[in-house]
Write a protein that holds these residues in place. Structure first.
Motif, short mmCIF file in Angstrom:
data_model
loop_
_atom_site.label_atom_id
_atom_site.label_comp_id
_atom_site.label_asym_id
_atom_site.label_seq_id
_atom_site.Cartn_x
_atom_site.Cartn_y
_atom_site.Cartn_z
N ILE A 100 -10.61 3.41 6.37
CA ILE A 100 -10.13 3.72 4.83
C ILE A 100 -11.03 2.95 4.01
O ILE A 100 -11.83 3.50 3.23
N GLY A 140 0.93 -1.34 -0.06
CA GLY A 140 0.23 0.10 0.16
C GLY A 140 0.82 1.18 -0.07
O GLY A 140 2.07 1.18 -0.13
N PHE A 141 0.11 2.35 0.21
CA PHE A 141 0.67 3.73 0.01
C PHE A 141 1.12 4.38 1.55
O PHE A 141 -0.13 4.23 2.28
N MET A 175 -3.25 8.06 -8.00
CA MET A 175 -4.53 7.35 -7.38
C MET A 175 -5.71 8.27 -7.65
O MET A 175 -6.71 8.02 -7.60
N TYR A 216 -5.82 -1.19 -5.79
CA TYR A 216 -6.01 -0.27 -7.08
C TYR A 216 -5.37 -0.73 -8.32
O TYR A 216 -5.69 -0.63 -9.32
N PHE A 247 -3.00 -5.14 -1.62
CA PHE A 247 -3.55 -4.21 -0.18
C PHE A 247 -3.57 -2.69 -0.53
O PHE A 247 -2.70 -1.99 -1.24
N SER A 248 -4.67 -2.05 -0.34
CA SER A 248 -5.16 -0.83 -0.43
C SER A 248 -4.70 -0.33 -1.91
O SER A 248 -5.23 -0.70 -2.94
N MET A 249 -3.78 0.87 -2.03
CA MET A 249 -3.09 1.14 -3.27
C MET A 249 -2.77 0.04 -4.08
O MET A 249 -3.21 0.09 -5.13
N HIS A 306 -7.00 -0.75 9.02
CA HIS A 306 -6.59 -0.89 7.68
C HIS A 306 -5.35 -1.93 7.66
O HIS A 306 -5.22 -2.43 6.62
N ARG A 330 -5.30 14.95 -2.11
CA ARG A 330 -4.34 14.09 -2.65
C ARG A 330 -3.30 15.13 -3.50
O ARG A 330 -2.07 15.17 -3.23
C1 MLT Z 1 -2.97 2.87 1.10
O1 MLT Z 1 -3.05 2.06 2.34
O2 MLT Z 1 -2.51 2.39 0.20
C2 MLT Z 1 -3.92 4.03 1.08
O3 MLT Z 1 -4.64 4.29 2.03
C3 MLT Z 1 -4.46 4.32 -0.31
C4 MLT Z 1 -5.20 5.46 -0.48
O4 MLT Z 1 -4.60 6.76 -0.11
O5 MLT Z 1 -6.62 5.49 -1.03
#
Ligand code: MLT
Length: 264
Positions: free
Chosen positions: A215, A21-22, A188, A96, A91-93, A241, A130
């Protein structure tokens, strides 16, 4: 053009590719790489600009489209001569990015684990936040990003009892390249809504969510699972998260059970 990714690659057998993730790096998967590498080949890259993978400074201004991160991952698999379909955990990012990978490289995907992630695109307000971070992070320093994010990453069980885990994440974020932070925030912010994709997915999908995730909430992830034909939904107790770090035993068990049940 793709960027070569630093990755840890441990164990033998069926490959599991873990996308972080990010604004983190492959170390967020340390409990998974330790345990799952007894049974599988676990590959956990640092995505472009994160950890030990590089990024061009100009990306702070242009952003990196999420499809480019997905292409980097597939190029890494090509480099390792892993060309058959494999199971990805996003995971999360990383989730995506996995939606993108599925759409661009469908033949490389055997199954997907979507962990504490979302299908929806950003609201205009989230996009604005962002862009503000993307513009300011170089001046702020990454440690400030850690300060802004930490309280949302963990559930109450971790915040009250596991200060070492919190310190570890603060330090990972603090050493993340501001260019990577700005580039990923822009990527993102511009991502598409993946909700219409869900009913069309024709590989097995496991959805995992920490019960205290603020989140990507369990309600939201449950409705993603309901919209996905061949899916399973598992809630991870005592976790927010960062469920792979907060309750690794439950996350590892859910992943192993899912992978073992995949059709051969
Ligand atoms: C993450 O955990 O990767 C972030 O919460 C993703 C996001 O900023 O949407």
């Amino acid at each position: 053009m793709t960027v070569p990714l630093h990755a840890i690659d441990r164990g033998r057998g069926e490959a599991l590719v873990l996308l972080h993730g990010f604004p983190l790096d492959h170390t967020m998967w340390r409990f998974q790489t330790e345990a799952l590498s007894h049974h599988y080949r676990v590959i956990a890259p640092d995505l472009r600009g994160f950890g030990q993978s590089s990024i061009e400074p100009i990306a702070a201004k242009t952003g990196v489209p999420l499809g480019d991160y997905a292409d980097d991952v597939v190029a890494m698999l090509d480099e390792k001569e892993i060309v058959g379909p494999v199971t990805f955990v996003g995971f999360s990012m990383g989730g995506y990015i996995l939606w993108q990978l599925y759409q661009r490289h469908r033949d490389r995907v055997r199954a997907m684990v979507m962990c504490d992630t979302r299908a929806a695109a950003d609201t205009p307000q989230t996009q604005e936040t962002r862009f503000k971070m993307a513009e300011s992070v170089e001046g702020w320093g990454s440690a400030h990003v850690a300060h802004l994010m930490t309280s949302k990453l963990f559930g109450p069980t971790t915040m009250t009892g596991s200060s070492k885990l919190v310190e570890e994440i603060v330090s990972v974020i603090g050493r993340t390249d501001p260019v990577a932070i700005a580039a990923a925030q822009r990527g993102m912010a511009h991502r598409d809504d993946s909700t219409p994709l869900l009913p069309t997915i024709n590989v097995p999908v496991l959805y995992l969510v920490g019960v205290d995730d603020v989140i990507s909430t369990r309600e939201e992830m449950k409705s993603m699972a309901e919209a996905t034909p061949n899916s399973k939904f598992v809630e991870i107790p005592d976790a927010g998260h960062m469920s792979p770090m907060e309750n690794p035993a439950a996350v590892n068990r859910a992943i192993e059970e899912f992978v073992e049940a995949l059709p051969s």
